[in-house]
Design a protein around this motif. Sequence first.
Motif, PDB file in Angstrom:
ATOM      1  N   ALA A 130      15.714 -29.225 -18.735  1.00 18.72           N
ATOM      2  CA  ALA A 130      14.908 -29.927 -17.735  1.00 18.72           C
ATOM      3  C   ALA A 130      14.641 -29.461 -16.440  1.00 18.72           C
ATOM      4  CB  ALA A 130      15.412 -31.640 -17.703  1.00 18.72           C
ATOM      5  N   GLN A 131      15.612 -29.059 -16.070  1.00 20.01           N
ATOM      6  CA  GLN A 131      15.546 -28.336 -14.680  1.00 20.01           C
ATOM      7  C   GLN A 131      14.709 -27.249 -14.543  1.00 20.01           C
ATOM      8  OE1 GLN A 131      19.450 -27.656 -12.812  1.00 20.01           O
ATOM      9  NE2 GLN A 131      18.554 -27.561 -10.822  1.00 20.01           N
ATOM     10  N   GLN A 132      15.290 -26.251 -15.617  1.00 19.52           N
ATOM     11  CA  GLN A 132      14.582 -24.737 -15.415  1.00 19.52           C
ATOM     12  C   GLN A 132      13.295 -24.632 -15.944  1.00 19.52           C
ATOM     13  OE1 GLN A 132      17.949 -22.500 -17.250  1.00 19.52           O
ATOM     14  NE2 GLN A 132      19.399 -23.088 -15.629  1.00 19.52           N
TER      15      GLN A 132
ATOM     16  N   LEU B 229       7.450 -25.138 -15.574  1.00 19.21           N
ATOM     17  CA  LEU B 229       6.125 -25.135 -16.108  1.00 19.21           C
ATOM     18  C   LEU B 229       5.393 -26.265 -15.764  1.00 19.21           C
ATOM     19  CD1 LEU B 229       7.180 -24.408 -19.970  1.00 19.21           C
ATOM     20  CD2 LEU B 229       5.941 -23.067 -18.331  1.00 19.21           C
ATOM     21  N   THR B 230       5.708 -27.341 -15.051  1.00 19.52           N
ATOM     22  CA  THR B 230       4.976 -28.539 -14.342  1.00 19.52           C
ATOM     23  C   THR B 230       4.585 -28.008 -13.098  1.00 19.52           C
ATOM     24  OG1 THR B 230       6.369 -29.867 -15.171  1.00 19.52           O
ATOM     25  CG2 THR B 230       5.119 -30.323 -13.265  1.00 19.52           C
TER      26      THR B 230
ATOM     27  N   LEU C  37     -10.942 -21.979 -17.687  1.00 24.35           N
ATOM     28  CA  LEU C  37     -10.587 -23.247 -18.411  1.00 24.35           C
ATOM     29  C   LEU C  37      -9.493 -22.899 -19.674  1.00 24.35           C
ATOM     30  CD1 LEU C  37     -13.401 -25.501 -18.949  1.00 24.35           C
ATOM     31  CD2 LEU C  37     -11.454 -25.916 -17.466  1.00 24.35           C
ATOM     32  N   LEU C  38      -9.938 -21.623 -20.190  1.00 25.01           N
ATOM     33  CA  LEU C  38      -9.010 -21.124 -21.246  1.00 25.01           C
ATOM     34  C   LEU C  38      -7.528 -20.868 -20.880  1.00 25.01           C
ATOM     35  CD1 LEU C  38      -8.576 -20.365 -24.007  1.00 25.01           C
ATOM     36  CD2 LEU C  38      -9.305 -18.259 -23.511  1.00 25.01           C
ATOM     37  N   ASP C  39      -7.640 -20.448 -19.542  1.00 31.59           N
ATOM     38  CA  ASP C  39      -6.128 -20.017 -18.780  1.00 31.59           C
ATOM     39  C   ASP C  39      -5.382 -21.205 -18.678  1.00 31.59           C
ATOM     40  OD1 ASP C  39      -6.604 -17.068 -18.868  1.00 31.59           O
ATOM     41  OD2 ASP C  39      -7.804 -17.467 -16.990  1.00 31.59           O
ATOM     42  N   ILE C  40      -6.300 -22.371 -17.955  1.00 33.88           N
ATOM     43  CA  ILE C  40      -5.411 -23.472 -17.689  1.00 33.88           C
ATOM     44  C   ILE C  40      -5.117 -24.339 -19.060  1.00 33.88           C
ATOM     45  CG2 ILE C  40      -7.260 -25.271 -17.344  1.00 33.88           C
ATOM     46  CD1 ILE C  40      -5.825 -26.099 -14.911  1.00 33.88           C
ATOM     47  N   ASN C  41      -5.646 -24.123 -20.134  1.00 32.62           N
ATOM     48  CA  ASN C  41      -5.373 -24.693 -21.250  1.00 32.62           C
ATOM     49  C   ASN C  41      -4.061 -24.272 -21.900  1.00 32.62           C
ATOM     50  OD1 ASN C  41      -7.270 -26.748 -21.482  1.00 32.62           O
ATOM     51  ND2 ASN C  41      -8.631 -25.680 -22.548  1.00 32.62           N
ATOM     52  N   ASN C  42      -4.103 -22.731 -21.739  1.00 28.69           N
ATOM     53  CA  ASN C  42      -2.762 -22.018 -22.398  1.00 28.69           C
ATOM     54  C   ASN C  42      -1.709 -22.635 -21.498  1.00 28.69           C
ATOM     55  OD1 ASN C  42      -4.104 -20.698 -24.122  1.00 28.69           O
ATOM     56  ND2 ASN C  42      -4.380 -18.765 -22.813  1.00 28.69           N
ATOM     57  N   VAL C  43      -1.727 -22.697 -20.090  1.00 27.46           N
ATOM     58  CA  VAL C  43      -0.604 -23.296 -19.384  1.00 27.46           C
ATOM     59  C   VAL C  43      -0.328 -24.669 -19.879  1.00 27.46           C
ATOM     60  CG1 VAL C  43       0.058 -23.909 -16.904  1.00 27.46           C
ATOM     61  CG2 VAL C  43      -1.184 -21.644 -17.251  1.00 27.46           C
ATOM     62  N   ARG C  44      -1.311 -25.477 -20.045  1.00 25.35           N
ATOM     63  CA  ARG C  44      -1.121 -26.782 -20.444  1.00 25.35           C
ATOM     64  C   ARG C  44      -0.320 -26.799 -21.984  1.00 25.35           C
ATOM     65  NH1 ARG C  44      -7.009 -29.623 -19.493  1.00 25.35           N
ATOM     66  NH2 ARG C  44      -6.424 -30.112 -17.177  1.00 25.35           N
TER      67      ARG C  44
ATOM     68  N   ASP D   7       1.744 -24.495 -23.110  1.00 23.98           N
ATOM     69  CA  ASP D   7       3.066 -23.899 -22.718  1.00 23.98           C
ATOM     70  C   ASP D   7       3.951 -25.236 -22.367  1.00 23.98           C
ATOM     71  OD1 ASP D   7       2.350 -21.652 -23.462  1.00 23.98           O
ATOM     72  OD2 ASP D   7       2.303 -20.722 -21.498  1.00 23.98           O
ATOM     73  N   LEU D   8       3.245 -26.143 -21.482  1.00 19.09           N
ATOM     74  CA  LEU D   8       4.016 -27.243 -20.998  1.00 19.09           C
ATOM     75  C   LEU D   8       4.225 -28.261 -21.956  1.00 19.09           C
ATOM     76  CD1 LEU D   8       5.137 -28.950 -18.793  1.00 19.09           C
ATOM     77  CD2 LEU D   8       2.996 -29.843 -18.044  1.00 19.09           C
ATOM     78  N   VAL D   9       3.196 -28.582 -22.823  1.00 27.66           N
ATOM     79  CA  VAL D   9       3.341 -29.681 -24.011  1.00 27.66           C
ATOM     80  C   VAL D   9       4.389 -29.058 -24.640  1.00 27.66           C
ATOM     81  CG1 VAL D   9       2.256 -30.608 -25.899  1.00 27.66           C
ATOM     82  CG2 VAL D   9       1.137 -30.716 -23.686  1.00 27.66           C
ATOM     83  N   GLU D  10       4.521 -27.800 -25.296  1.00 27.87           N
ATOM     84  CA  GLU D  10       5.391 -27.338 -25.967  1.00 27.87           C
ATOM     85  C   GLU D  10       6.870 -27.344 -25.664  1.00 27.87           C
ATOM     86  OE1 GLU D  10       4.054 -23.143 -27.019  1.00 27.87           O
ATOM     87  OE2 GLU D  10       2.732 -24.002 -28.445  1.00 27.87           O
ATOM     88  N   SER D  11       7.137 -26.976 -24.146  1.00 30.81           N
ATOM     89  CA  SER D  11       8.410 -27.084 -23.831  1.00 30.81           C
ATOM     90  C   SER D  11       8.666 -28.690 -23.578  1.00 30.81           C
ATOM     91  CB  SER D  11       8.339 -26.389 -22.089  1.00 30.81           C
ATOM     92  OG  SER D  11       7.716 -27.377 -21.259  1.00 30.81           O
ATOM     93  N   GLN D  12       7.929 -29.606 -23.544  1.00 31.67           N
ATOM     94  CA  GLN D  12       8.280 -30.837 -23.576  1.00 31.67           C
ATOM     95  C   GLN D  12       8.361 -31.407 -25.016  1.00 31.67           C
ATOM     96  OE1 GLN D  12       4.686 -32.320 -21.875  1.00 31.67           O
ATOM     97  NE2 GLN D  12       5.501 -32.838 -19.905  1.00 31.67           N
ATOM     98  N   LEU D  13       7.975 -30.630 -25.914  1.00 36.18           N
ATOM     99  CA  LEU D  13       8.573 -31.063 -27.352  1.00 36.18           C
ATOM    100  C   LEU D  13       9.744 -30.768 -27.414  1.00 36.18           C
ATOM    101  CD1 LEU D  13       5.202 -30.693 -29.296  1.00 36.18           C
ATOM    102  CD2 LEU D  13       6.127 -32.927 -28.646  1.00 36.18           C
TER     103      LEU D  13
END
Length: 82
Positions: free
Chosen positions: A14-16, A21-22, A39-46, A48-54
């Motif tokens: 959670a911390q690291q 990624l947030t 937009l493609l770049d920001i979607n890639n960041v999103r 990555d964030l969703v995958e880390s949250q899962l």
Amino acid sequence: RRYRAAIEGVAAFAQQVVGTLTENLQLARETLAAGKLGLLDINNVRRDLVESQLTYLAAIADAVESRAALESSIGRSLEGTP
């Protein structure tokens, strides 16, 4: 032992990872607003964030399962125990 490792893993993740990624997503949004990111770049960041949250949620599920197994093996609840 498994329960403690699971709890420590959740806290570290959670911390690291999720926290970093947030922050990356916020920076990506600011860069997008400045016109320096697509937009493609920001979607890639999103993504990555969703995958880390899962992954984070899976770690929480493992901690819950470990706690239940520990409670079952000792024959009592660990209510009030971190």
